[in-house]
Design an enzyme around this catalytic site. Structure first.
Site, PDB file in Angstrom:
ATOM      1  N   LYS A  52      15.277   8.231  28.806  1.00 55.35           N
ATOM      2  CA  LYS A  52      14.777   9.543  28.345  1.00 55.35           C
ATOM      3  C   LYS A  52      13.370   9.349  27.806  1.00 55.35           C
ATOM      4  O   LYS A  52      13.098   8.364  27.118  1.00 55.35           O
ATOM      5  CB  LYS A  52      15.692  10.057  27.222  1.00 55.35           C
ATOM      6  CG  LYS A  52      15.131  11.221  26.429  1.00 55.35           C
ATOM      7  CD  LYS A  52      16.080  11.634  25.312  1.00 55.35           C
ATOM      8  CE  LYS A  52      15.430  12.691  24.434  1.00 55.35           C
ATOM      9  NZ  LYS A  52      16.309  13.168  23.356  1.00 55.35           N
ATOM     10  N   GLU A 109      13.776  20.393  12.252  1.00 56.39           N
ATOM     11  CA  GLU A 109      14.340  19.039  12.316  1.00 56.39           C
ATOM     12  C   GLU A 109      13.959  18.226  11.075  1.00 56.39           C
ATOM     13  O   GLU A 109      12.774  17.974  10.823  1.00 56.39           O
ATOM     14  CB  GLU A 109      13.854  18.320  13.592  1.00 56.39           C
ATOM     15  CG  GLU A 109      14.538  16.980  13.774  1.00 56.39           C
ATOM     16  CD  GLU A 109      14.672  16.546  15.234  1.00 56.39           C
ATOM     17  OE1 GLU A 109      14.075  17.185  16.122  1.00 56.39           O
ATOM     18  OE2 GLU A 109      15.366  15.549  15.468  1.00 56.39           O
TER      19      GLU A 109
HETATM   20  C1  LIG Z   1       9.828  17.529  20.902  1.00 55.26           C
HETATM   21  C2  LIG Z   1      10.197  18.717  20.433  1.00 55.26           C
HETATM   22  O1  LIG Z   1      11.501  19.052  20.191  1.00 55.26           O
HETATM   23  C3  LIG Z   1      12.511  18.073  19.995  1.00 55.26           C
HETATM   24  C4  LIG Z   1      13.446  18.633  19.004  1.00 55.26           C
HETATM   25  C5  LIG Z   1      14.459  19.480  19.398  1.00 55.26           C
HETATM   26  C6  LIG Z   1      14.803  19.589  20.744  1.00 55.26           C
HETATM   27  C7  LIG Z   1      14.180  18.838  21.690  1.00 55.26           C
HETATM   28  C8  LIG Z   1      14.552  18.937  23.137  1.00 55.26           C
HETATM   29  O2  LIG Z   1      15.557  19.588  23.454  1.00 55.26           O
HETATM   30  O3  LIG Z   1      13.829  18.430  23.981  1.00 55.26           O
HETATM   31  C9  LIG Z   1      13.193  17.794  21.324  1.00 55.26           C
HETATM   32  O4  LIG Z   1      13.886  16.585  21.292  1.00 55.26           O
HETATM   33  C10 LIG Z   1       9.225  19.770  20.114  1.00 55.26           C
HETATM   34  O5  LIG Z   1       9.619  20.807  19.549  1.00 55.26           O
HETATM   35  O6  LIG Z   1       8.025  19.582  20.373  1.00 55.26           O
END
Ligand SMILES: C=C(O[C@H]1C=CC=C(C(=O)O)[C@@H]1O)C(=O)O
Length: 414
Positions: free
Chosen positions: A176, A221
């Protein structure tokens, strides 16, 4: 010379204050720069700067935490004992080559457990007066008309980078990788971070709104909150539209993406903590613009909040898996300076208790205030689809763009 050479001695005075609406206060007109953290629980707003610690290179959070503990230990504190003063704000880079900083404001307004406090902080020997609290009835002016332009990549370029990344993931280069992009908002008049923070805090009350050193956003987060050894982390990964909770809960791709983020937190916390409590299944977190898979992690950790944040950063929610390979791929293909986007941002008290969110859903305001880089990314898996991933970044940029008066596609909405 060691990091701790020539640290200042702070004089700190704490007094109770009348609770007021902190969102009005953060938007209030003032000449002193504003830093802020606004959440449903805790509020910390600071004006001016008594001291600043800059750290560059690897291990920024741990080193900054050590310097802060040394400063806090030698501070002379007077007044009420209700707050563990002094307090500071901080913001750190995603990559170690972006310097991080801790900022010790001159005047602070804090709201903890619905009790309000004003704290004055100065360096012994300096006689400049602390800025008074601004009048919360006088809001600063907005930036007038705004327009959005491409940042490092056009939509077409970004889709091509995504396609290439997905091919590399399918070839097994990593499991990932979190890829991000930026757009630039240009404003007619200077954008004030406090003004943006106030709009974000009103629109996203369940997020943690921050404005630290020109980095402003509302993050859902939490990287590390520590209160007397009780550690709380909220891991997010896996995203769908605000009305697509059911599809998200059933999405195998999003569940795998989420599991990798939770695993990275488990790996970082295991050597640091006791009683690590990680739920088996993620929950759904619904925000006005998106829905996320979310896991709340709790533990006992005898470290400062900033040490915990440093141990956790970068999680697989913002970097990828394996960490080193993902970071290397980001550095190769993103072709954009992340700066402090996706780094730890937050505040801390004299005991090391504090809250460090991940700097997501954010903008970086330029020094003259006339432009703001808005950044967002998403976790890319071998079965990701480029168009959907692009749309996800648009949805994640929406909070800051809307706060700046720009619509989803960059049009002005007033
Ligand atoms: C990298 C980001 O989100 C992260 C946090 C929540 C969900 C995410 C996703 O589903 O990709 C990311 O991991 C961003 O908001 O720039």
């Amino acid at each position: 010379m060691s990091d701790q050479a020539s640290l200042p001695r702070l004089r700190v005075h704490v007094r109770p204050a009348t609770p007021c609406d902190p969102i009005d206060l953060v938007a209030a007109h003032t000449c002193a720069p504003v830093n802020a953290w606004i959440s449903e629980g805790d509020v910390v707003i600071g004006w001016g700067q008594a001291w600043r610690i800059e750290v560059a290179g690897a291990d920024q959070c741990r080193r900054a935490s050590g310097m802060w503990q040394a400063i806090a230990a030698r501070a002379r504190v007077s007044g009420e004992a209700g707050v563990a003063a002094p307090l500071c704000f901080g913001s750190f880079g995603f990559f170690p080559d972006t310097p991080g900083a801790l900022i010790v404001p001159r005047t602070l307004y804090c709201l903890f457990d619905q009790r309000a406090w004003v704290i004055e902080q100065s360096v012994e020997g300096s006689d400049a007066a602390c800025p008074p609290l601004p009048d919360e009835r006088g809001a600063v002016e907005g930036p007038g008309s705004t327009r959005v332009r491409d940042g490092a990549h056009s939509r077409t370029d970004y889709l091509a980078i995504l396609t290439d990344l997905i091919a590399r993931l399918r070839a097994g280069e990593a499991r990932k990788v979190v890829l991000a992009r930026d757009v630039v908002v240009e404003a007619e008049a200077p954008v004030r971070p406090g003004w943006v923070a106030a709009r974000l805090a009103r629109a996203y009350p369940t997020c943690w709104t921050y404005a630290v050193d020109g980095l402003v956003g509302a993050t859902p987060e939490m990287l590390a909150e520590v209160r007397d050894a009780h550690l709380y982390t909220r891991v997010l990964a896996g995203t769908a539209g605000a009305d697509d909770a059911e599809a998200l809960a059933a999405s195998a791709k999003d569940r795998r993406e989420h599991a990798l983020a939770v695993d990275s937190v488990r790996r970082a916390l295991t050597p640091l903590c006791e009683h690590l409590d990680i739920p088996e299944e993620p929950e759904i977190l619904t925000l006005p613009n998106v829905t996320h898979l979310s896991s709340t992690v709790r533990a006992i950790a005898r470290v400062t909040s900033l040490q915990a944040a440093g141990a956790l950063h970068p999680t697989a929610a913002v970097c990828g898996t394996p960490t080193a390979e993902a970071a290397e791929i980001i550095a190769q293909i993103e072709e954009m300076d992340r700066g402090r986007y996706a780094g730890p941002v937050g505040w801390m008290d004299s005991r090391g208790n504090g809250q460090w969110g991940i700097a997501l859903r954010c903008g970086i305001v330029s020094e003259n205030g006339l432009s703001v880089r808005v950044l967002a990314g998403g976790g890319i898996m071998p079965d990701s689809e480029p168009e959907r991933e692009f749309a996800e970044t648009q949805a994640k940029m929406l909070p800051v763009l809307a706060a700046l008066g720009c619509g989803e596609n960059g049009q002005q909405t007033g």
